[in-house]
Design a protein around this motif. Structure first.
Motif, PDB file in Angstrom:
ATOM      1  N   CYS A  59       0.820  -1.210   0.000  1.00  0.00           N
ATOM      2  CA  CYS A  59       0.000   0.000   0.000  1.00  0.00           C
ATOM      3  C   CYS A  59       0.855   1.261   0.000  1.00  0.00           C
ATOM      4  N   VAL A  60       1.824   1.328   0.896  1.00  0.00           N
ATOM      5  CA  VAL A  60       2.673   2.521   0.976  1.00  0.00           C
ATOM      6  C   VAL A  60       3.499   2.672  -0.303  1.00  0.00           C
ATOM      7  N   GLY A  61       4.121   1.576  -0.729  1.00  0.00           N
ATOM      8  CA  GLY A  61       4.901   1.638  -1.966  1.00  0.00           C
ATOM      9  C   GLY A  61       4.046   1.965  -3.170  1.00  0.00           C
ATOM     10  N   GLY A  62       2.846   1.378  -3.228  1.00  0.00           N
ATOM     11  CA  GLY A  62       1.959   1.640  -4.351  1.00  0.00           C
ATOM     12  C   GLY A  62       1.498   3.082  -4.409  1.00  0.00           C
ATOM     13  N   VAL A  63       1.131   3.636  -3.245  1.00  0.00           N
ATOM     14  CA  VAL A  63       0.681   5.034  -3.211  1.00  0.00           C
ATOM     15  C   VAL A  63       1.803   5.969  -3.651  1.00  0.00           C
ATOM     16  N   LEU A  64       3.010   5.749  -3.125  1.00  0.00           N
ATOM     17  CA  LEU A  64       4.152   6.588  -3.521  1.00  0.00           C
ATOM     18  C   LEU A  64       4.443   6.460  -5.005  1.00  0.00           C
ATOM     19  N   ALA A  65       4.429   5.218  -5.512  1.00  0.00           N
ATOM     20  CA  ALA A  65       4.718   4.989  -6.922  1.00  0.00           C
ATOM     21  C   ALA A  65       3.678   5.652  -7.817  1.00  0.00           C
ATOM     22  N   VAL A  66       2.400   5.563  -7.427  1.00  0.00           N
ATOM     23  CA  VAL A  66       1.333   6.183  -8.222  1.00  0.00           C
ATOM     24  C   VAL A  66       1.480   7.705  -8.228  1.00  0.00           C
ATOM     25  N   LEU A  67       1.746   8.292  -7.058  1.00  0.00           N
ATOM     26  CA  LEU A  67       1.900   9.745  -6.990  1.00  0.00           C
ATOM     27  C   LEU A  67       3.080  10.222  -7.829  1.00  0.00           C
ATOM     28  N   LEU A  68       4.202   9.512  -7.740  1.00  0.00           N
ATOM     29  CA  LEU A  68       5.378   9.906  -8.512  1.00  0.00           C
ATOM     30  C   LEU A  68       5.147   9.699 -10.005  1.00  0.00           C
ATOM     31  N   THR A  69       4.447   8.625 -10.353  1.00  0.00           N
ATOM     32  CA  THR A  69       4.130   8.382 -11.759  1.00  0.00           C
ATOM     33  C   THR A  69       3.210   9.470 -12.304  1.00  0.00           C
ATOM     34  N   LEU A  70       2.229   9.886 -11.501  1.00  0.00           N
ATOM     35  CA  LEU A  70       1.344  10.980 -11.919  1.00  0.00           C
ATOM     36  C   LEU A  70       2.133  12.270 -12.113  1.00  0.00           C
ATOM     37  N   LEU A  71       3.076  12.539 -11.190  1.00  0.00           N
ATOM     38  CA  LEU A  71       3.913  13.734 -11.328  1.00  0.00           C
ATOM     39  C   LEU A  71       4.738  13.662 -12.602  1.00  0.00           C
ATOM     40  N   PHE A  72       5.253  12.469 -12.908  1.00  0.00           N
ATOM     41  CA  PHE A  72       6.020  12.268 -14.138  1.00  0.00           C
ATOM     42  C   PHE A  72       5.132  12.483 -15.362  1.00  0.00           C
ATOM     43  N   LEU A  73       3.913  11.944 -15.349  1.00  0.00           N
ATOM     44  CA  LEU A  73       3.008  12.079 -16.494  1.00  0.00           C
ATOM     45  C   LEU A  73       2.577  13.525 -16.689  1.00  0.00           C
ATOM     46  N   VAL A  74       2.286  14.222 -15.588  1.00  0.00           N
ATOM     47  CA  VAL A  74       1.917  15.637 -15.697  1.00  0.00           C
ATOM     48  C   VAL A  74       3.077  16.438 -16.281  1.00  0.00           C
ATOM     49  N   GLY A  75       4.305  16.076 -15.861  1.00  0.00           N
ATOM     50  CA  GLY A  75       5.484  16.787 -16.349  1.00  0.00           C
ATOM     51  C   GLY A  75       5.717  16.636 -17.839  1.00  0.00           C
ATOM     52  N   LEU A  76       5.119  15.615 -18.451  1.00  0.00           N
ATOM     53  CA  LEU A  76       5.253  15.447 -19.896  1.00  0.00           C
ATOM     54  C   LEU A  76       4.499  16.532 -20.660  1.00  0.00           C
ATOM     55  N   PHE A  77       3.442  17.074 -20.037  1.00  0.00           N
ATOM     56  CA  PHE A  77       2.585  18.030 -20.731  1.00  0.00           C
ATOM     57  C   PHE A  77       2.599  19.423 -20.108  1.00  0.00           C
ATOM     58  N   TRP A  78       2.914  19.500 -18.810  1.00  0.00           N
ATOM     59  CA  TRP A  78       2.855  20.796 -18.135  1.00  0.00           C
ATOM     60  C   TRP A  78       3.838  20.839 -16.985  1.00  0.00           C
ATOM     61  N   THR A  79       4.519  21.968 -16.854  1.00  0.00           N
ATOM     62  CA  THR A  79       5.347  22.270 -15.686  1.00  0.00           C
ATOM     63  C   THR A  79       5.070  23.719 -15.293  1.00  0.00           C
ATOM     64  N   PRO A  80       5.248  24.068 -14.017  1.00  0.00           N
ATOM     65  CA  PRO A  80       4.957  25.447 -13.596  1.00  0.00           C
ATOM     66  C   PRO A  80       5.681  26.497 -14.434  1.00  0.00           C
ATOM     67  N   TYR A  81       6.917  26.202 -14.802  1.00  0.00           N
ATOM     68  CA  TYR A  81       7.706  27.068 -15.675  1.00  0.00           C
ATOM     69  C   TYR A  81       8.432  26.189 -16.682  1.00  0.00           C
ATOM     70  N   PRO A  82       8.826  26.740 -17.828  1.00  0.00           N
ATOM     71  CA  PRO A  82       9.664  25.953 -18.739  1.00  0.00           C
ATOM     72  C   PRO A  82      10.932  25.504 -18.022  1.00  0.00           C
ATOM     73  N   PRO A  83      11.269  24.213 -18.048  1.00  0.00           N
ATOM     74  CA  PRO A  83      12.397  23.694 -17.245  1.00  0.00           C
ATOM     75  C   PRO A  83      13.730  24.379 -17.524  1.00  0.00           C
ATOM     76  N   ASP A  84      13.936  24.824 -18.761  1.00  0.00           N
ATOM     77  CA  ASP A  84      15.222  25.426 -19.127  1.00  0.00           C
ATOM     78  C   ASP A  84      15.179  26.951 -19.132  1.00  0.00           C
ATOM     79  N   GLU A  85      14.063  27.525 -18.726  1.00  0.00           N
ATOM     80  CA  GLU A  85      13.929  28.981 -18.739  1.00  0.00           C
ATOM     81  C   GLU A  85      14.693  29.588 -17.564  1.00  0.00           C
ATOM     82  N   MET A  86      15.619  30.485 -17.870  1.00  0.00           N
ATOM     83  CA  MET A  86      16.453  31.118 -16.850  1.00  0.00           C
ATOM     84  C   MET A  86      15.940  32.514 -16.526  1.00  0.00           C
ATOM     85  N   HIS A  87      15.969  32.859 -15.229  1.00  0.00           N
ATOM     86  CA  HIS A  87      15.570  34.183 -14.777  1.00  0.00           C
ATOM     87  C   HIS A  87      16.733  34.779 -13.982  1.00  0.00           C
TER      88      HIS A  87
END
Length: 270
Positions: free
Chosen positions: A10-38
């Motif tokens: 359960c603990v491993g599955g929940v962590l894995a699912v959350l991290l996988t969702l974060l990875f999948l979201v990162g394929l389409f959207w991130t708060p800022y462009p990853p390489d954008e420098m300020h």
């Protein structure tokens, strides 16, 4: 035992699912462009604007971690698929037929696994050069023996059981016996190896990138980010802490899953 087993999965599955969702979201959207420098936002501490702060070039750390996780997950998935596919093919042929070919391939696998996979990967990558596709190819090949040995052992164990002999007498084709009747029975044993292989691929890629022979900038990588953060531990400790925690959480989640699956397999045998 059952309660402990459920907690691992359960603990491993929940962590894995959350991290996988974060990875999948990162394929389409991130708060800022990853390489954008300020230039005016260097070493910003975590805040409402930058949830995990910024790095030495003013890039959003959260966006970089999401992008770096995408790189790590892509490499790990490809490595496991290569190792598992060819490991199943080689292991099934060796375990089912046996003979001289089995002895030769088994000795070859033993020879490869006698050397640390990480050391061999570092040597080969240092010669062939970095980049994610070179890493995938090298690690995928090095992971084949571990999967092949597991599959070979299971096939050798069940090839003479009654239900396999009955299938032969009924005229079932060898291909169907090997990959319809026997292969599904190896899945419970393969699953822990898959999760461990995933972890090892993540660690190997991060280690090579940390040493400067893995993923090359500007492509984001958790290992490269951890390397870059070393020089700014006093000025921006969140840079190293957040990146390191991301790697630890990935390894922890799949390690817990692997441990839970292994315990379930042991409990079924008792």
């Amino acid at each position: 035992m059952k309660k402990k087993l459920n907690s691992f999965i359960c603990v491993g599955g929940v962590l894995a699912v959350l991290l996988t969702l974060l990875f999948l979201v990162g394929l389409f959207w991130t708060p800022y462009p990853p390489d954008e420098m300020h230039a005016m936002a260097k070493f910003q501490a975590p805040s409402a604007q930058y949830l995990l702060g910024t790095d030495n070039l003013g890039r959003d750390v959260l966006s970089r971690i999401m992008d770096g996780m995408g790189t790590s997950f892509f490499i790990a998935i490809c490595v496991v698929l290569i190792g598992c596919f060819f490991g199943i093919v080689i292991g099934s042929l060796c375990g089912y037929y046996g003979g001289i070919a089995d002895a030769i391939l088994t000795r070859l696998c033993d020879t490869i696994t006698a050397f640390p996979a990480m050391l061999l990967a570092l040597i080969v990558i240092s010669i062939t050069g970095g980049g994610q596709y070179n890493i995938i190819l090298v690690l995928g090949i090095l992971f084949i023996p571990s999967f092949a040995r597991i599959v070979r052992t299971e096939y050798a164990r069940v090839r003479d059981l009654n239900y396999i002999q009955s299938a032969r007498l009924m005229g079932v084709s060898t291909f169907r016996i090997m990959y319809v009747h026997i292969l599904p029975n190896t899945i419970p044993v393969l699953l822990p190896a898959v999760t461990i292989g995933f972890n090892n691929a993540i660690l190997s890629e991060a280690s090579m990138s940390f040493l400067g022979i893995g993923i090359t900038p500007p492509q984001a990588s958790l290992g490269t980010m951890l390397k870059d953060s070393q020089s700014y531990l006093r000025n921006a400790p969140w840079f190293a802490l957040c990146t390191g925690c991301a790697i630890v959480l990935i390894i922890l989640s799949f390690s817990l899953l692997s441990e839970g699956i292994q315990q379930r397999n042991r409990s079924r045998k008792i």
